[in-house]
Design an enzyme around this catalytic site. Structure first.
Site, PDB file in Angstrom:
ATOM      1  N   HIS A  86      -4.446  -8.553  -9.156  1.00 27.49           N
ATOM      2  CA  HIS A  86      -3.347  -8.998  -8.211  1.00 27.49           C
ATOM      3  C   HIS A  86      -2.659  -7.747  -8.000  1.00 27.49           C
ATOM      4  O   HIS A  86      -1.801  -7.509  -7.048  1.00 27.49           O
ATOM      5  CB  HIS A  86      -2.429 -10.151  -8.478  1.00 27.49           C
ATOM      6  CG  HIS A  86      -1.629  -9.914  -9.693  1.00 27.49           C
ATOM      7  ND1 HIS A  86      -1.966 -10.136 -11.057  1.00 27.49           N
ATOM      8  CD2 HIS A  86      -0.246  -9.498 -10.096  1.00 27.49           C
ATOM      9  CE1 HIS A  86      -1.082  -9.958 -11.830  1.00 27.49           C
ATOM     10  NE2 HIS A  86       0.118  -9.390 -11.126  1.00 27.49           N
ATOM     11  N   ASP A 222      -8.658 -11.459 -13.684  1.00 35.07           N
ATOM     12  CA  ASP A 222      -7.538 -10.724 -13.076  1.00 35.07           C
ATOM     13  C   ASP A 222      -7.696  -9.403 -13.027  1.00 35.07           C
ATOM     14  O   ASP A 222      -6.767  -8.762 -13.828  1.00 35.07           O
ATOM     15  CB  ASP A 222      -6.287 -11.253 -13.189  1.00 35.07           C
ATOM     16  CG  ASP A 222      -5.132 -10.861 -12.174  1.00 35.07           C
ATOM     17  OD1 ASP A 222      -5.326  -9.820 -11.348  1.00 35.07           O
ATOM     18  OD2 ASP A 222      -4.183 -11.520 -12.335  1.00 35.07           O
ATOM     19  N   SER A 655       2.042  -6.748 -15.799  1.00 34.77           N
ATOM     20  CA  SER A 655       0.883  -7.091 -15.359  1.00 34.77           C
ATOM     21  C   SER A 655       0.154  -5.661 -15.253  1.00 34.77           C
ATOM     22  O   SER A 655       0.422  -4.814 -14.802  1.00 34.77           O
ATOM     23  CB  SER A 655       0.911  -7.459 -13.751  1.00 34.77           C
ATOM     24  OG  SER A 655       1.201  -8.753 -13.704  1.00 34.77           O
TER      25      SER A 655
HETATM   26  N1  ARG Z   1       2.209 -14.686 -12.133  1.00 34.78           N
HETATM   27  C1  ARG Z   1       1.911 -13.620 -11.982  1.00 34.78           C
HETATM   28  C2  ARG Z   1       2.746 -12.541 -11.814  1.00 34.78           C
HETATM   29  O1  ARG Z   1       3.841 -13.062 -11.598  1.00 34.78           O
HETATM   30  C3  ARG Z   1       0.472 -13.562 -10.975  1.00 34.78           C
HETATM   31  C4  ARG Z   1       0.724 -13.470  -9.789  1.00 34.78           C
HETATM   32  C5  ARG Z   1      -0.385 -13.229  -8.922  1.00 34.78           C
HETATM   33  N2  ARG Z   1      -1.287 -14.508  -8.725  1.00 34.78           N
HETATM   34  C6  ARG Z   1      -1.109 -15.562  -8.022  1.00 34.78           C
HETATM   35  N3  ARG Z   1      -1.827 -16.481  -7.973  1.00 34.78           N
HETATM   36  N4  ARG Z   1      -0.232 -15.706  -6.989  1.00 34.78           N
HETATM   37  O2  ARG Z   1       2.742 -11.674 -11.137  1.00 34.78           O
HETATM   38  N1  GLU Z   2       2.132 -11.369 -13.095  1.00 41.71           N
HETATM   39  C1  GLU Z   2       3.285 -10.481 -13.532  1.00 41.71           C
HETATM   40  C2  GLU Z   2       3.369  -9.441 -13.137  1.00 41.71           C
HETATM   41  O1  GLU Z   2       2.788  -9.150 -11.859  1.00 41.71           O
HETATM   42  C3  GLU Z   2       3.240 -10.719 -15.062  1.00 41.71           C
HETATM   43  C4  GLU Z   2       3.586 -12.107 -15.584  1.00 41.71           C
HETATM   44  C5  GLU Z   2       5.110 -12.263 -16.133  1.00 41.71           C
HETATM   45  O2  GLU Z   2       6.079 -12.119 -15.504  1.00 41.71           O
HETATM   46  O3  GLU Z   2       5.110 -12.017 -17.320  1.00 41.71           O
HETATM   47  O4  GLU Z   2       4.116  -8.461 -13.612  1.00 41.71           O
END
Ligand code: ARG
Ligand code: GLU
Length: 720
Positions: A86, A222, A655
């Site tokens: 991502h 990921d 991330s």
């Molecule tokens: N929750 C993770 C973060 O905050 C992954 C976001 C990307 N993935 C998704 N399915 N939208 O960034």
């Molecule tokens: N998916 C998050 C990012 O893009 C990390 C998840 C979190 O917030 O811990 O940094």
């Protein structure tokens, strides 16, 4: 009953008041002083100096800030860089077309020549950090107003950085820590030639999609791979064909031994923002006022997106990115609100504040400096709450109407031409709007936007007081009898912004006639109405209060450190390099339920559903599964582990961060947190706060066995 509650609270408090292993995002330069002993007691076998050193190479030389918001780590002596799928998503998407659909099918450069160039993508190494608190405080007096203080700090920072840069090839900037009680200069080196090496297909890299986002148990692969290039002299350089792979001072060895429950791990990366030291008033505002409203607004949008997406696959593709963006924060806020409620966060803070007040009042001089802090906080947050609400509605309801936001992009050009000002920038603006038009209509579905507008206007109108609402609400009442649908119909039938032909036509020959048309356009007028109320009633007022709060927070932080001199305080995340450490652990998400600390490929097969977009599994992966063909990447239990959970305190920006074992070997790549624990940005609960990482063996398996890119694995240092 009351007494019982009080006792529980006191018990919880005493729990709370000593820091748990797991909580905290620590400054790498201070690890030796504050954390090394504890880390070693928890199982770490290396030293703080191995992690951060300015005298010889250390792990920090292999950690980069990737792009604008992620972390990456170097895993070979030829500059191979690992981050999340991502995080590389934008680049993968940019290289994708119908003929080469790398998003869907994945991408693997079979040699260095096949790696793909990414203009604009940079990665930044931290060379060193220096405590510059003393220089920053020069000339800062305690009786200065916050404005005077900021001005002085700004001047000091400029001088310190300028002096440093005069004889250095590196970049530098200064960041405030502990709410402005300490300052560090961060010295960095930025690389500008970063090429795409590999990415799995989306149904691996994004497996589970938004359905599983923020959730454990998780099965997402990921990751994506890049490579850093430098000029022939080994220094950062703009892209050139004959640039050479970067030879890092350090790269991470990769352990294929896996992790077990209770294993020590640490995460090294760039957490962006946390707010752990807010007073109860702020926590209440965020979790009881603002989050619920933003959740409701986004839910309204998401429901409408879904209705249309389910009916029409083309619409689903058009709204996929928008939906992911809207859903990501929406889901996080729900988790955060629930988490604070479950752990009784507000009550815990209130009890702490009672203690604080008693401490402050116990001594005369303390009572003068700190005695009024809490009532002042209360006052400021009482004033701030309606303003923040209005701001959220402005952004999450007003500007969430796509047509209105789109029309708003024209205001700069309109003002230029109307006032005959900055006309030398007109061509640039025209060009950018031309791209804007293209991007907007490519992914626009007007029926969705119409429904969104009617629904959001209603919520907007009902929630805010008249003086914080744009003037068009009066028009809706007087001319449209308060009928939001009728007003929406009117705006969409009259607005010229709904036609790409028309807006492109304006740009071809943009003159005062176009200005007149735009100024009369109802969508544009809505934008102006929103902006007017924002600028006259919200913006400056919020800024002033936030100024006051900055000052209160700085003093409150200092006071707390004085009250508990033996406690180790960690500074809130501020997008600087940090170390956080914890243990591999499952958790109890709810009564009677326990989640184990790892997931396996078996779980992917359990979730598999060819009819559900998020759960499609590639034939190749199924075949490998059927034959249990995992090679050396299998766990000793015979399965292939996909992801694991641990109690490292991470946040957005982490991330792509490396997850390291007791020996400092790479065992995972961080990519998310569990839903029950997302309140850790405000308050950490060791019982449920877990970061989620890909098991490094799943990454290796996908590269080697699935994609047949084993030559990349050969470049890495695998250890047992
Ligand atoms: N929750 C993770 C973060 O905050 C992954 C976001 C990307 N993935 C998704 N399915 N939208 O960034
Ligand atoms: N998916 C998050 C990012 O893009 C990390 C998840 C979190 O917030 O811990 O940094």
């Amino acid at each position: 009953m009351r007494i019982l509650k009080l006792i529980t609270l006191v018990v919880m408090l005493s729990f709370q008041s000593h820091l748990f292993a797991g909580e905290g995002m620590w400054i790498p330069m201070l690890l030796e002083q504050y954390n090394e002993k504890e880390m070693q007691e928890m199982g770490m076998k290396i030293s703080a100096e191995d992690i951060y050193s300015i005298n010889h190479s250390s792990m920090k030389d292999a950690i980069v800030l990737f792009g604008r918001g992620c972390t990456g780590e170097i895993i070979s002596k030829e500059g191979l860089l690992l981050t999340n799928h991502h995080c590389g998503f934008g680049q993968i998407q940019k290289h994708s077309s119908v003929e080469h659909d790398y998003l869907t099918n994945g991408f693997w450069a079979m040699s260095k020549e096949e790696e793909l160039v990414n203009p604009g993508l940079t990665v930044t190494l931290m060379v060193e950090m220096r405590d510059v608190s003393e220089q920053m405080m020069a000339g800062v007096e305690s009786d200065m107003s916050q404005a005077q203080r900021s001005a002085r700090l700004k001047d000091n920072a400029k001088e310190i950085v300028d002096t440093f840069k005069k004889d250095s090839e590196y970049n530098a900037y200064i960041k405030a820590f502990y709410k402005g009680n300490q300052y560090y200069m961060i010295i960095t080196e930025t690389f500008k030639d970063v090429r795409l090496v590999g990415a799995p297909p989306s149904n691996i890299g994004k497996f589970g999609g938004d359905t599983d986002n923020w959730m454990w148990p998780r099965h997402t692969g990921d990751f994506s791979l890049f490579r850093i290039y430098v000029g022939k002299d080994g220094k950062p350089a703009e892209y050139a064909e004959d640039n050479i792979p970067y030879q890092p001072k350090y790269h991470f060895p990769i352990s294929i031994k896996g992790v077990e429950e209770d294993d020590f791990t640490f995460v090294f990366g760039y957490p962006a923002r946390t707010n752990e030291y807010l007073p109860s008033y702020a926590l209440k505002m965020i979790t009881e006022d603002l989050n619920p409203q933003k959740i409701k607004l986004r839910e309204t949008r998401l429901e409408i997106f879904n209705t249309y997406s389910n009916k029409d696959p083309e619409v689903r593709i058009k709204y996929a990115t928008k939906d992911a963006r809207v859903a990501n924060a929406w889901k996080k806020w729900i988790g955060e609100k629930g988490g604070i409620q479950r752990m009784k966060g507000v009550e815990i803070k209130q009890a702490y504040e009672n203690e604080f007040q008693t401490w402050a009042d116990a001594n005369n001089s303390r009572s003068v400096t700190y005695g009024k802090l809490l009532p002042e906080f209360e006052q400021a947050y009482t004033e701030l709450t309606p303003l923040n609400e209005a701001y959220d509605y402005y952004k999450e309801a007003g500007l969430a109407i796509e047509l209105v936001k789109f029309a708003g992009y024209y205001s700069k050009l309109v003002n230029m031409v109307a006032d005959e000002k900055d006309l030398d920038k007109k061509d640039k603006e025209l060009k950018s709007l031309e791209n804007r038009n293209k991007a907007f209509f490519k992914d626009y579905h007007q029926p969705i936007d119409e429904e969104v507008m009617a629904a959001l206007l209603k919520l907007y109108d009902n929630q805010l007081s008249t003086d914080l609402k744009p003037a068009f609400f009066e028009e809706i009442n007087s001319k449209f009898n308060g009928d939001y649908n009728a007003y929406t119909d009117y705006v969409f039938s009259k607005s010229l912004f709904t036609s790409q032909e028309t807006v492109d036509g304006w740009l071809a020959d943009f003159d005062k006639k176009a200005v007149k048309k735009i100024q009369k356009d109802p969508a544009y007028q809505m934008f102006i109405g929103l902006k007017e109320v924002y600028e006259s009633k919200i913006k400056k007022q919020r800024e002033a209060l936030n100024f006051t709060l900055d000052s209160l927070q700085r003093i409150y932080m200092k006071a707390q450190m004085e009250m508990e001199p033996d406690k180790r305080f960690y500074p809130d995340a501020n997008f600087t390099l940090r170390v956080t450490y914890g243990k591999v652990n499952g958790y109890h998400p709810q009564d009677a339920v326990y989640y184990k600390h790892f997931t396996t490929l078996d779980g992917i097969m359990e979730k598999e559903d060819p009819d559900v977009y998020d759960y499609v599994v590639e034939d190749r992966l199924k075949e490998l599964y059927k034959n249990a063909d995992y090679g050396k990447y299998a766990d000793k239990d015979g399965t292939l582990h996909v992801a694991f959970a641990a109690s490292n305190h991470t946040t957005g920006g982490n991330s792509g961060s490396p997850v390291l074992n007791a020996n400092g070997e790479l065992v995972g790549v961080n990519f998310d947190r569990c839903w029950e624990g997302t309140m850790s940005d405000l308050m950490y609960d060791p019982n449920v706060c877990r970061n989620i990482s890909i098991d490094i063996r799943y990454f290796l398996f996908i590269v080697d066995k699935f994609a047949g890119a084993g030559y990349l694995v050969e470049e890495m240092d695998l250890v047992n």
